[in-house]
Design an enzyme around this catalytic site. Structure first.
Site, mmCIF file in Angstrom:
data_model
loop_
_atom_site.group_PDB
_atom_site.id
_atom_site.type_symbol
_atom_site.label_atom_id
_atom_site.label_comp_id
_atom_site.label_asym_id
_atom_site.label_seq_id
_atom_site.Cartn_x
_atom_site.Cartn_y
_atom_site.Cartn_z
ATOM 1 N N TYR A 24 -88.533 0.759 82.579
ATOM 2 C CA TYR A 24 -88.138 0.552 81.192
ATOM 3 C C TYR A 24 -88.782 -0.658 80.527
ATOM 4 O O TYR A 24 -88.561 -0.887 79.344
ATOM 5 C CB TYR A 24 -86.610 0.421 81.114
ATOM 6 C CG TYR A 24 -85.897 1.674 81.569
ATOM 7 C CD1 TYR A 24 -85.860 2.799 80.763
ATOM 8 C CD2 TYR A 24 -85.289 1.734 82.817
ATOM 9 C CE1 TYR A 24 -85.218 3.958 81.182
ATOM 10 C CE2 TYR A 24 -84.649 2.885 83.242
ATOM 11 C CZ TYR A 24 -84.623 3.990 82.427
ATOM 12 O OH TYR A 24 -84.001 5.142 82.840
ATOM 13 N N HIS A 101 -86.830 8.171 73.444
ATOM 14 C CA HIS A 101 -86.654 7.809 74.851
ATOM 15 C C HIS A 101 -87.752 6.836 75.232
ATOM 16 O O HIS A 101 -88.918 7.048 74.884
ATOM 17 C CB HIS A 101 -86.726 9.046 75.754
ATOM 18 C CG HIS A 101 -85.609 9.994 75.526
ATOM 19 N ND1 HIS A 101 -84.362 9.810 76.077
ATOM 20 C CD2 HIS A 101 -85.538 11.123 74.778
ATOM 21 C CE1 HIS A 101 -83.575 10.797 75.689
ATOM 22 N NE2 HIS A 101 -84.264 11.597 74.888
#
Length: 145
Positions: A24, A101
């Site tokens: 991430y 996302h």
């Protein structure tokens, strides 16, 4: 008339920057918020930015977006793959929904691949890291122009 934009974030996104940085990245949710504030301001949106680990809270914010005729950018995170209440709330909106996302969910394991939220999204941004939020806001701008 001011255009309203809700940027909503689902579970575990409050841990950005410390949770699995190899997946991430190292930007925090506060960094994402600052970027969203900058881009939304540049495009003339009044911004509401929020994150919750609680499904009911996201549903309530979508209800607020409905009442305020706001466009929604949403990173539903883990709710992407099975939250029918969130999906049903998003169905109410007549304004555009842009799903974002951080990772490319289509390249992930089978459990993290198919978002039911995508069925109501006009645009889906996936795999651009946190820059995806800027892309999502710019897409929302184009969809509401």
């Amino acid at each position: 008339m001011t255009r309203k934009l809700f940027v909503l974030n689902g579970p575990n996104l409050n841990m950005l920057g410390v949770r699995e940085p190899e997946l991430y990245g190292t930007a925090s949710l506060d960094d994402v918020r600052a970027d969203c504030e900058r881009v939304a301001g540049e495009l003339g949106f009044e911004l509401f930015f929020a994150q919750s680990n609680a499904e009911h809270e996201l549903v309530e914010w979508v209800h607020d977006a409905f009442r305020q005729d706001a466009t929604v950018v949403i990173n539903p995170a883990g709710f992407s793959f099975g939250s029918v209440p969130l999906l049903d709330a998003l169905h109410m909106l007549s304004t555009p929904v842009v799903e974002v996302h951080i990772t490319n969910i289509h390249a992930r394991d089978a459990l993290h691949r198919d978002s039911i939220i995508s069925t109501v999204a006009r645009t889906v941004i996936a795999g651009a890291g946190v820059y995806g939020y800027e892309l999502a806001i710019r897409a929302a701008d184009r969809l509401t122009a």
